[in-house]
Design an enzyme around this catalytic site. Structure first.
Site, short mmCIF file in Angstrom:
data_model
loop_
_atom_site.label_atom_id
_atom_site.label_comp_id
_atom_site.label_asym_id
_atom_site.label_seq_id
_atom_site.Cartn_x
_atom_site.Cartn_y
_atom_site.Cartn_z
N ASP A 253 -5.46 11.73 -2.89
CA ASP A 253 -4.92 12.12 -1.59
C ASP A 253 -3.43 12.38 -1.78
OD1 ASP A 253 -4.16 12.51 1.00
OD2 ASP A 253 -4.74 10.53 1.72
N LYS B 157 -11.80 10.94 11.07
CA LYS B 157 -11.18 9.68 11.46
C LYS B 157 -11.25 9.58 12.97
CE LYS B 157 -8.01 9.54 7.51
NZ LYS B 157 -6.60 9.67 7.07
N HIS C 257 0.87 -1.17 0.00
CA HIS C 257 0.00 0.00 0.00
C HIS C 257 0.90 1.22 0.00
CE1 HIS C 257 -3.89 1.91 0.49
NE2 HIS C 257 -3.41 2.66 1.47
N GLU D 238 -7.66 15.56 -1.39
CA GLU D 238 -7.42 15.48 0.05
C GLU D 238 -6.02 15.97 0.41
OE1 GLU D 238 -7.47 12.11 3.64
OE2 GLU D 238 -8.21 11.64 1.63
N ASP E 219 -7.51 16.78 6.01
CA ASP E 219 -7.38 15.56 6.80
C ASP E 219 -6.47 15.82 7.99
OD1 ASP E 219 -7.17 13.04 7.85
OD2 ASP E 219 -6.13 12.16 6.16
N LYS F 100 -10.07 6.19 -4.99
CA LYS F 100 -9.16 7.19 -4.46
C LYS F 100 -7.73 6.78 -4.78
CE LYS F 100 -7.92 9.14 0.07
NZ LYS F 100 -8.31 9.15 1.50
N LYS G 53 -3.60 7.50 -4.02
CA LYS G 53 -2.57 8.09 -3.19
C LYS G 53 -1.45 8.58 -4.09
CE LYS G 53 -4.16 6.86 0.97
NZ LYS G 53 -4.41 7.77 2.10
N GLU H 257 -14.42 5.48 3.43
CA GLU H 257 -13.42 4.56 2.88
C GLU H 257 -13.03 3.51 3.93
OE1 GLU H 257 -9.22 6.73 3.43
OE2 GLU H 257 -10.46 7.70 1.92
#
Length: 389
Positions: free
Chosen positions: A199, A275, A23, A225, A251, A168, A170, A329
């Site tokens: 993001d 979050k 990831h 984001e 965020d 989404k 990254k 998410e």
């Protein structure tokens, strides 16, 4: 309440669970998650579970699995043991007195407390959090393998399965022009029914964001984001007020209700990424969301890649929130090779379906907890791969 509602015992463990693929984020690449699991017992025998997960150990913020476990075991648990479970705000105040900051650690303990209390009352946790407004939440999936063809294959499969149509990406690890080219290729390969967000994970400065975000919007990105560092509120404000065709989402900049008030005053965000861990728990997530509602700012249900425990707890509080929202998410359990519950929350019609059983509506597998328990397996702390982002 009688003494049977007293908090009697608390256990903390760190798990290590591999991910199904690397990831990739702007600051590194992870191949396993290390959530901290809290198990809390009341004197009446009720047991609740909580979780705090970080993305890449301490690479996302100041807390790590090791520091979270230490703060709970040595400071937060002693502050709440032998206290009545019904006084949640009182217990949060005691935790604040015992330990400054440490929002992730506090969130895990509060999460376990609410689960135990709701199970005692035989009600779903959302009933303790104001009542449910949403039966389900549109569920996003992150395309973070770093490979265009693999990402497009993932997206197509998720669309065909009826699981995700919000995607989404990254970005921020490559040169900005390379990120734009990568996102554009993905955007061109997605059908019109899909929505694409990015993001940047604080990777760009203000000038870079002003230069390259319009190109991402032109490619089809609709939600952006944290494009700049969390302290760079002037750049967030300018981007929020001047960019056309997409929304700016904060965020890392929005953790406390005071952060939310500051962003609202500055008109420096269209959307807040909520979050539970970074806000310090379910009740404090609602406080940040209340500021968003009052300021006409939308919300999005973010993740720290939790197991089903943290994901379900987040879903319960998100289900109670009014105002404009952009889905969630809470896909963490899908990114892990295995989970620690008997049955995951179902995904149907591109949305996460909220469990309605007592507490968070899940049955935790004790054998799975043992299987991934770091102390039992003799594993070492996670070190993020910073060289293969």
């Amino acid at each position: 309440m009688s003494n049977e509602f007293t908090i009697e015992r608390i256990q903390v463990r760190i798990l290590d669970i591999p991910t199904i693929r690397p990831h990739k984020l702007s600051f590194g690449s992870i191949q396993r998650q290390s959530p901290v699991i809290v198990q809390l017992w009341l004197r009446n025998g009720a047991c609740g579970f909580g979780e705090a997960a970080t993305i890449g150990g301490p690479s996302w913020n100041e807390e790590s699995p090791e520091s979270i476990a230490h703060a709970i075991e040595h400071y937060l648990a002693p502050a709440v043991l032998e206290q009545k479970a019904s006084g949640i705000e009182h217990l949060l105040a005691r935790m604040d007195m015992a330990c400054k900051g440490n929002a992730f650690a506090k969130s895990a303990l509060e999460m376990a407390l609410i689960d135990a209390l709701a199970r005692t009352l035989n009600i779903p946790a959302w009933q303790l959090l104001g009542g449910k407004l949403h039966e389900s939440l549109p569920l996003a999936w992150t395309l973070a393998s770093g490979d265009v063809e693999r990402d497009l294959q993932e997206a197509q499969l998720r669309l065909e399965q009826g699981r995700h149509r919000i995607f989404k990406m990254k970005i921020g690890a490559r040169a900005p022009q390379d990120d734009v080219a990568h996102v554009s290729r993905i955007a061109r390969g997605l059908p019109d029914t899909a929505t694409l967000t990015v993001d940047v994970n604080q990777a760009w400065d203000g000038n870079t964001a002003r230069r390259y975000l319009p190109q991402l919007i032109e490619a089809g990105v609709t939600l952006i984001e944290q494009p700049v560092a969390k302290w760079n509120v002037p750049a967030l404000r300018q981007l929020t007020q001047e960019l056309k065709g997409a929304l700016i989402m904060a965020d890392e900049t929005v953790c406390t209700p005071q952060d939310a008030m500051m962003l609202a005053r500055e008109q420096a965000s269209h959307v807040f990424s909520l979050k539970v861990a970074k806000h310090g728990g379910l009740l404090r997530t609602r406080k940040v969301a209340a500021v968003a509602e009052a300021a006409d700012i939308g919300w999005y249900g973010g993740t720290m890649l939790e197991t089903s425990i943290g994901s379900a707890a987040s879903a319960h509080v998100f289900s109670t929130l009014p105002g404009a929202h952009h889905g969630c998410e809470l896909f963490g359990p899908q990114l892990l090779v295995d989970d620690i519950v008997e049955q995951q929350m179902p995904i149907r019609d591109f949305a996460l379906q909220l469990p309605d059983g007592p507490g968070y509506g899940l049955t935790v597998s004790l054998s799975q907890l043992d299987r991934f328990d770091r102390a039992l397996a003799g594993r070492q702390p996670l070190h993020v791969d910073l060289g293969k982002a």
